[in-house]
Enzyme design. Structure first.
Site, PDB file in Angstrom:
ATOM      1  N   ASP A 104      -6.029   2.895  -2.884  1.00 61.19           N
ATOM      2  CA  ASP A 104      -7.196   2.973  -2.015  1.00 61.19           C
ATOM      3  C   ASP A 104      -7.239   4.248  -1.180  1.00 61.19           C
ATOM      4  O   ASP A 104      -8.256   4.562  -0.582  1.00 61.19           O
ATOM      5  CB  ASP A 104      -7.351   1.712  -1.136  1.00 61.19           C
ATOM      6  CG  ASP A 104      -6.114   1.395  -0.329  1.00 61.19           C
ATOM      7  OD1 ASP A 104      -5.115   2.139  -0.437  1.00 61.19           O
ATOM      8  OD2 ASP A 104      -6.130   0.401   0.411  1.00 61.19           O
ATOM      9  N   ARG A 105      -6.129   5.006  -1.141  1.00 62.32           N
ATOM     10  CA  ARG A 105      -6.138   6.259  -0.382  1.00 62.32           C
ATOM     11  C   ARG A 105      -6.253   7.465  -1.309  1.00 62.32           C
ATOM     12  O   ARG A 105      -5.834   7.388  -2.465  1.00 62.32           O
ATOM     13  CB  ARG A 105      -4.834   6.416   0.394  1.00 62.32           C
ATOM     14  CG  ARG A 105      -4.650   5.408   1.471  1.00 62.32           C
ATOM     15  CD  ARG A 105      -3.428   5.754   2.279  1.00 62.32           C
ATOM     16  NE  ARG A 105      -3.280   4.778   3.351  1.00 62.32           N
ATOM     17  CZ  ARG A 105      -2.659   5.023   4.482  1.00 62.32           C
ATOM     18  NH1 ARG A 105      -2.105   6.190   4.697  1.00 62.32           N
ATOM     19  NH2 ARG A 105      -2.577   4.088   5.410  1.00 62.32           N
ATOM     20  N   ASP A 126      -1.392   1.552  -3.966  1.00 66.06           N
ATOM     21  CA  ASP A 126      -2.383   0.579  -4.426  1.00 66.06           C
ATOM     22  C   ASP A 126      -3.746   1.205  -4.713  1.00 66.06           C
ATOM     23  O   ASP A 126      -4.704   0.498  -5.023  1.00 66.06           O
ATOM     24  CB  ASP A 126      -2.527  -0.562  -3.409  1.00 66.06           C
ATOM     25  CG  ASP A 126      -3.091  -0.086  -2.075  1.00 66.06           C
ATOM     26  OD1 ASP A 126      -2.790   1.051  -1.677  1.00 66.06           O
ATOM     27  OD2 ASP A 126      -3.831  -0.853  -1.440  1.00 66.06           O
ATOM     28  N   LYS A 168     -11.518   0.692   0.647  1.00 68.04           N
ATOM     29  CA  LYS A 168     -11.562   2.126   0.429  1.00 68.04           C
ATOM     30  C   LYS A 168     -11.125   2.399  -1.007  1.00 68.04           C
ATOM     31  O   LYS A 168     -10.488   1.550  -1.631  1.00 68.04           O
ATOM     32  CB  LYS A 168     -10.713   2.870   1.444  1.00 68.04           C
ATOM     33  CG  LYS A 168      -9.256   2.429   1.556  1.00 68.04           C
ATOM     34  CD  LYS A 168      -8.632   3.093   2.779  1.00 68.04           C
ATOM     35  CE  LYS A 168      -7.135   2.869   2.839  1.00 68.04           C
ATOM     36  NZ  LYS A 168      -6.778   1.759   3.744  1.00 68.04           N
ATOM     37  N   ASP A 182      -2.478   6.642  -3.199  1.00 68.76           N
ATOM     38  CA  ASP A 182      -1.317   5.883  -2.722  1.00 68.76           C
ATOM     39  C   ASP A 182      -0.960   4.752  -3.697  1.00 68.76           C
ATOM     40  O   ASP A 182      -1.583   4.607  -4.758  1.00 68.76           O
ATOM     41  CB  ASP A 182      -1.534   5.352  -1.297  1.00 68.76           C
ATOM     42  CG  ASP A 182      -2.549   4.227  -1.223  1.00 68.76           C
ATOM     43  OD1 ASP A 182      -3.415   4.147  -2.108  1.00 68.76           O
ATOM     44  OD2 ASP A 182      -2.483   3.426  -0.259  1.00 68.76           O
ATOM     45  N   SER A 212       0.794  -1.228   0.000  1.00 74.10           N
ATOM     46  CA  SER A 212       0.000   0.000   0.000  1.00 74.10           C
ATOM     47  C   SER A 212       0.825   1.276   0.000  1.00 74.10           C
ATOM     48  O   SER A 212       1.554   1.536  -0.941  1.00 74.10           O
ATOM     49  CB  SER A 212      -0.949  -0.048   1.184  1.00 74.10           C
ATOM     50  OG  SER A 212      -1.894   0.975   1.073  1.00 74.10           O
ATOM     51  N   HIS A 213       0.776   2.040   1.092  1.00 66.90           N
ATOM     52  CA  HIS A 213       1.462   3.333   1.135  1.00 66.90           C
ATOM     53  C   HIS A 213       2.923   3.192   1.560  1.00 66.90           C
ATOM     54  O   HIS A 213       3.631   4.194   1.637  1.00 66.90           O
ATOM     55  CB  HIS A 213       0.730   4.272   2.092  1.00 66.90           C
ATOM     56  CG  HIS A 213       0.709   3.735   3.495  1.00 66.90           C
ATOM     57  ND1 HIS A 213      -0.157   2.729   3.885  1.00 66.90           N
ATOM     58  CD2 HIS A 213       1.451   4.032   4.572  1.00 66.90           C
ATOM     59  CE1 HIS A 213       0.065   2.451   5.164  1.00 66.90           C
ATOM     60  NE2 HIS A 213       1.034   3.219   5.601  1.00 66.90           N
TER      61      HIS A 213
END
Ligand code: VG1
Ligand code: CO
Length: 559
Positions: free
Chosen positions: A289-290, A287, A386, A285, A118-119
């Site tokens: 989702d943010r 992936d 998200k 981010d 992710s992030h």
């Protein structure tokens, strides 16, 4: 059709394979150790699918970071050997986390495996991650991740079909015979299903009109997986110029960026927006989702406020006109701004622990439409993750309906509801012993009731302690209890101080300190949140002894 046979490889348990807030995140170097990835995948299949494993269909996709392609190849071989009947794999292994959730639901598969940290930064010397999602498209609940972890402690062998190689660069179905069973790999375009879905949810012609009427946008994909989605949606569908989208080629190391859309790590977006040429800015981010949303002159919308504004304006989005609004939710540290909207609209608002996995049950039970986290995560029951791009399109829908700027929309909201000032301080990579000590002290502080009613003063302000606890959550749908979810220190005016240790870091301990203070006086709304919250920040540092225990005088990141 070519036939293959699989074999059992003996292995032994490897320590530390406990999934955290969102999957198992470790340094790439750790994942590259012998049997590390294989052990974890084998346990994930067994615990995640149980007796559904043989004959199952799974989705596999990742954010394109270093080791994604290698891991995808291993996953295909292990799934084939374990009796999975079909894998839907994204081309070149690239698919955003929200798109994986969308595909799991659309094709009604038994779940999916997402390859992402992710992030967290990517590259050979950075992080990798594996996350299992269940058939509802959402992150596996704690009961499943706990079961995976238990298996990793006793594993003695994994099954693998060494010689089977699928070509994940080529779209289409490839079929194989493995141990006498049919096995297929369907390589799909990662973008199409997701974009089709966004076009059902939003009114693209209305948003396109907003852009052609002169709203100059800047969308920054931070060299993560959203690049192709951003190009397709903003340039091909909404008519933005190529110069309106940047960093849109997914890179294995995110070009050295820390792909976390916040004021520190997305500073280039902030600096561009500060020049005043753009009326809307967004970053996502690694992936996808943010999201972070900015207005003209880099006017910053906190994720907690973003959630509240959307909650107040869901009627601007066609999807919710169809489904109706079934309730709101936020993670515990997220500000109470959305609670105020829920109250005004007579909707339920749930408070759940940090991590998206806690929202899924409420959505599946038809109790929740919109939710979010202070950590730049916003989403709805359209999927079970998200969704960064969804949030940007949702915000643009509000702008298009109201014909107002980002800043005007935010200020109008504060006028109606008051302002929940909010900030989060991250102390990344602290030593674990003092960080744990601090949490232990705080736990004692919170659990012995003796401090209730005590006053705390700083900078001319005095706060009275109303409540302190270690947050525990009972899922209203299945009754599962999750304990130890963060220390809450709540004052009589609803101001809050919260402490948690991060569950996504790959080494050391990251301390998160969350501070919230509410102001109803319009004269205060334009003040800087750091100034308004300064007394509470000081009190938080004093109660926790964070500086003394960790030796850290300043946080690594402030959002
Ligand atoms: C962080 C955030 C949390 C978020 C999680 C996954 O977890 O605080 O709100 O759900 O990251 O986000 P933690 O345990 O480090 O505080 V993502 O975009 O990295 O999947
Ligand atoms: Co993410």
């Amino acid at each position: 059709m070519s036939s293959f046979s699989s074999s059992n490889v003996s292995t032994s348990p490897i320590e530390g394979q406990k999934p955290g807030t969102s999957g198992l995140r470790k340094a790439v170097k750790v994942y590259q150790q012998q049997n590390y990835t294989e052990n974890f995948i084998q346990c994930t299949l067994l615990a995640g699918l149980g007796d559904k494993l043989v004959g199952s269909t799974l989705v596999v996709g990742g954010d394109g970071r270093y080791y994604c392609v290698d891991a995808t190849r291993r996953i295909i071989k292990i799934c084939a050997a374990n009796g999975v009947s079909k894998l839907i794999v994204s081309q070149n292994g690239l698919m955003s986390t929200p798109a994986v959730s969308c595909v799991i639901r659309k094709y009604k598969t038994d779940g999916g495996i997402i390859l992402t940290a992710s992030h967290n930064p990517g590259g050979p010397n950075a992080d990798f991650g594996i996350k299992f999602n269940t058939a509802n498209g959402g992150p596996a609940p704690e009961s499943v991740t706990d079961a995976i972890f238990e298996l990793t402690k006793t594993i003695t062998e994994y099954r693998i079909c060494h010689s089977l190689e699928a070509d994940i660069t080529r779209l289409g179905i490839q079929t194989f015979q493995v141990d006498g069973r049919d096995f297929s790999v369907e390589v799909i375009d990662p973008v199409k299903d997701y974009v089709d879905y966004m076009k059902e949810i939003f009114d693209f012609s209305l948003i396109g009109q907003l852009l052609s009427d002169g709203l100059n946008v800047l969308i920054n994909a931070m060299n993560g997986v959203t690049g192709p989605y951003v190009k397709k949606i903003f340039v091909d569908e909404l008519g933005a110029q190529k110069s309106n989208v940047v960093n849109c080629t997914p890179l294995e190391d995110f070009g050295g960026l820390h792909p976390d859309p916040n004021l520190t790590y997305a500073a280039d977006l902030v600096n561009e927006l500060a020049k005043g040429h753009h009326g809307f800015g967004a970053a996502f981010d690694g992936d996808g989702d943010r999201n972070m949303i900015l207005g003209q002159n880099a006017f910053f919308i906190t994720p907690s406020d973003l959630l509240a504004v959307l909650a107040d304006n869901l009627d601007c989005i066609p999807y919710f006109k169809k489904t109706g609004v079934k309730g709101y939710a936020r993670s515990m540290p997220t500000s109470g701004a959305v609670d105020r909207v829920a109250k005004a609209k007579k909707q339920n608002c749930y408070e759940v622990p940090t991590g998206w996995k806690f929202f899924g049950n409420l959505m599946d039970a038809g109790r929740l439409s919109l939710c979010g986290e202070e950590s730049f995560g916003t989403g709805s029951d359209h999927i079970r993750e998200k969704d960064g791009l969804w949030a940007a399109l949702a915000w643009l829908s509000v702008m298009a309906n109201k014909k107002k700027s980002v800043e005007e929309i935010m200020k109008e909201h504060w006028k109606k509801y008051g302002r929940n000032f909010y900030t989060r301080y991250d102390y990344e990579n602290c030593e674990s012993t003092p960080a744990n000590q601090m949490m232990e002290n705080l736990n004692k502080f919170a659990s012995d009731g003796s401090h209730i009613g005590q006053s705390y003063s700083s900078g001319g302000k005095t706060y009275t302690l109303a409540k302190a606890d270690n947050f525990a959550y009972t899922d209203p749908v299945d009754g599962m209890v999750s304990k130890n979810q963060g220390i809450r220190i709540i004052f009589s005016d609803d101001s809050r101080i919260i402490f948690r240790l991060s569950g996504t870091g790959s080494s050391g301990s990251t301390i998160r300190m969350y501070i919230e203070g509410y102001e109803a006086d319009p004269a205060m709304f334009s003040l800087d949140s750091q100034d308004v919250l300064k007394p509470l920040i000081e009190i938080a540092l004093r109660i926790s002894q964070l500086r003394e225990l960790t030796g850290r005088q300043e946080p690594t990141v402030i959002t």
